[in-house]
Scaffold this motif. Structure first.
Motif, PDB file in Angstrom:
ATOM      1  N   GLN A 194     120.468   1.472  48.270  1.00 18.45           N
ATOM      2  CA  GLN A 194     120.584   2.918  48.196  1.00 18.45           C
ATOM      3  C   GLN A 194     120.463   3.556  49.578  1.00 18.45           C
ATOM      4  OE1 GLN A 194     121.330   4.575  45.355  1.00 18.45           O
ATOM      5  NE2 GLN A 194     121.576   6.367  46.642  1.00 18.45           N
ATOM      6  N   GLN A 225     128.540   0.164  35.340  1.00 20.11           N
ATOM      7  CA  GLN A 225     127.095   0.366  35.260  1.00 20.11           C
ATOM      8  C   GLN A 225     126.414  -0.036  36.565  1.00 20.11           C
ATOM      9  OE1 GLN A 225     126.356  -1.978  31.748  1.00 20.11           O
ATOM     10  NE2 GLN A 225     126.544  -0.219  30.380  1.00 20.11           N
ATOM     11  N   ARG A 226     126.843  -1.149  37.123  1.00 18.29           N
ATOM     12  CA  ARG A 226     126.257  -1.612  38.389  1.00 18.29           C
ATOM     13  C   ARG A 226     126.493  -0.585  39.498  1.00 18.29           C
ATOM     14  NH1 ARG A 226     124.171  -6.104  41.442  1.00 18.29           N
ATOM     15  NH2 ARG A 226     124.053  -5.243  43.540  1.00 18.29           N
ATOM     16  N   LEU A 242     124.336   2.514  39.166  1.00 18.16           N
ATOM     17  CA  LEU A 242     122.977   2.238  39.635  1.00 18.16           C
ATOM     18  C   LEU A 242     122.909   2.189  41.157  1.00 18.16           C
ATOM     19  CD1 LEU A 242     121.869  -0.489  37.065  1.00 18.16           C
ATOM     20  CD2 LEU A 242     120.956   1.831  37.270  1.00 18.16           C
ATOM     21  N   ASP A 243     124.020   1.790  41.792  1.00 13.84           N
ATOM     22  CA  ASP A 243     124.058   1.698  43.248  1.00 13.84           C
ATOM     23  C   ASP A 243     124.385   3.035  43.920  1.00 13.84           C
ATOM     24  OD1 ASP A 243     123.363  -0.948  43.261  1.00 13.84           O
ATOM     25  OD2 ASP A 243     125.390  -1.711  43.576  1.00 13.84           O
ATOM     26  N   MET A 269     122.362   8.195  34.835  1.00 11.32           N
ATOM     27  CA  MET A 269     122.272   7.422  36.072  1.00 11.32           C
ATOM     28  C   MET A 269     122.592   8.264  37.302  1.00 11.32           C
ATOM     29  SD  MET A 269     123.913   3.729  35.041  1.00 11.32           S
ATOM     30  CE  MET A 269     123.239   2.768  33.674  1.00 11.32           C
TER      31      MET A 269
END
Length: 256
Positions: A3, A28-29, A32-33, A58
């Motif tokens: 991040q 999804q990955r 999250l990133d 998210m």
């Protein structure tokens, strides 16, 4: 990708075939990133909207794009809509694809031609149209990366899946060509070659088509979509800054 790399902006990822299986896990990955997401689906809008529910909360902005990538004009539409929604493009994940299985000698040309258009020509066309935007991303120090979804079948070949295996092998050639062309401008182009992953596509196969492959692997099980997604996320991130033109196998250690 950490991040910390994106403290001052939200990078944009365009993911094709993004609403089920591996593509959904990749979305999804990336959410999250810290990415905003342009998600391409072919026809089932209700299913696409349902899939995006998993991304709510998210923090990502989402833009759904309906497109049949087998159609030549679709690539232009996808790039235009992504830029209209977010104003930039930092990572392209060419995940969408399909198969037409059976004895190749018995196939109609229209059937295997559709696989070629969807699996090989569409990713190449999208990558070329995205190139200038990815170069701008790289020069700005954001990302500038393409990830192609190849397959173990593209490396080893696969009986009964000649069009699919051929196009996935072709994607490896496209990956290396684009890496040579775009690498000097800071853009990285890599590929992932999954083995048998527990997705809807694999569920349609007869067990005898994959049991011997699993038995010949070091891990002795199918992979999970999130395991492939982790590799895609790595290739898009700063930790893979010296990887270009590479093909990473995520196949459980297939030994034949």
């Amino acid at each position: 990708m950490t991040q910390k790399s994106f403290d001052t902006f939200r990078p944009v990822a365009l993911i094709t075939g993004a609403t089920r299986g591996i593509g959904r896990a990749v979305a999804q990955r990336f959410a999250l990133d810290g990415f905003d997401l342009a998600l391409v689906y072919r026809s089932n809008r209700a299913a696409a909207q349902e899939a995006t529910l998993s991304l709510v909360g998210m923090g990502a902005r989402l833009h759904l794009i309906q497109a049949d990538l087998a159609q030549p004009e679709a690539a232009y539409t996808v790039i235009e809509q992504t830029l209209a929604a977010f104003g930039a493009l930092d990572v392209l994940v060419n995940n969408a694809g399909g198969t037409h299985d059976g004895a190749f000698a018995m196939m109609r040309p229209i059937d295997y031609a559709h696989v070629v258009r969807s699996n090989l020509i569409a990713p190449l066309r999208l990558s070329l149209l995205a190139a200038l935007h990815l170069i701008a991303s790289a020069r700005a120090g954001r990302a500038g990366a393409v990830v192609m979804m190849s397959s173990m079948a593209g490396i080893t070949g696969k009986e009964g899946q000649v069009p699919y295996a051929t196009t996935k092998s072709g994607l490896i050639g496209v990956t290396r060509l684009l890496a040579r062309r775009l690498g000097p401008h800071g853009v990285r182009v890599n590929a992932v070659a999954p083995g048998f992953i527990a997705t809807e596509m694999v569920e349609t196969l007869e067990p005898e088509m994959y049991e011997h492959v699993i038995a010949a692997s070091a891990t002795r099980r199918m992979g999970r979509p999130e395991e492939v997604a982790a590799t895609v996320g790595f290739l898009a991130g700063g930790g893979a800054s010296y990887l270009n033109g590479s093909v990473l196998r995520v196949d459980g250690g297939f030994l034949r």
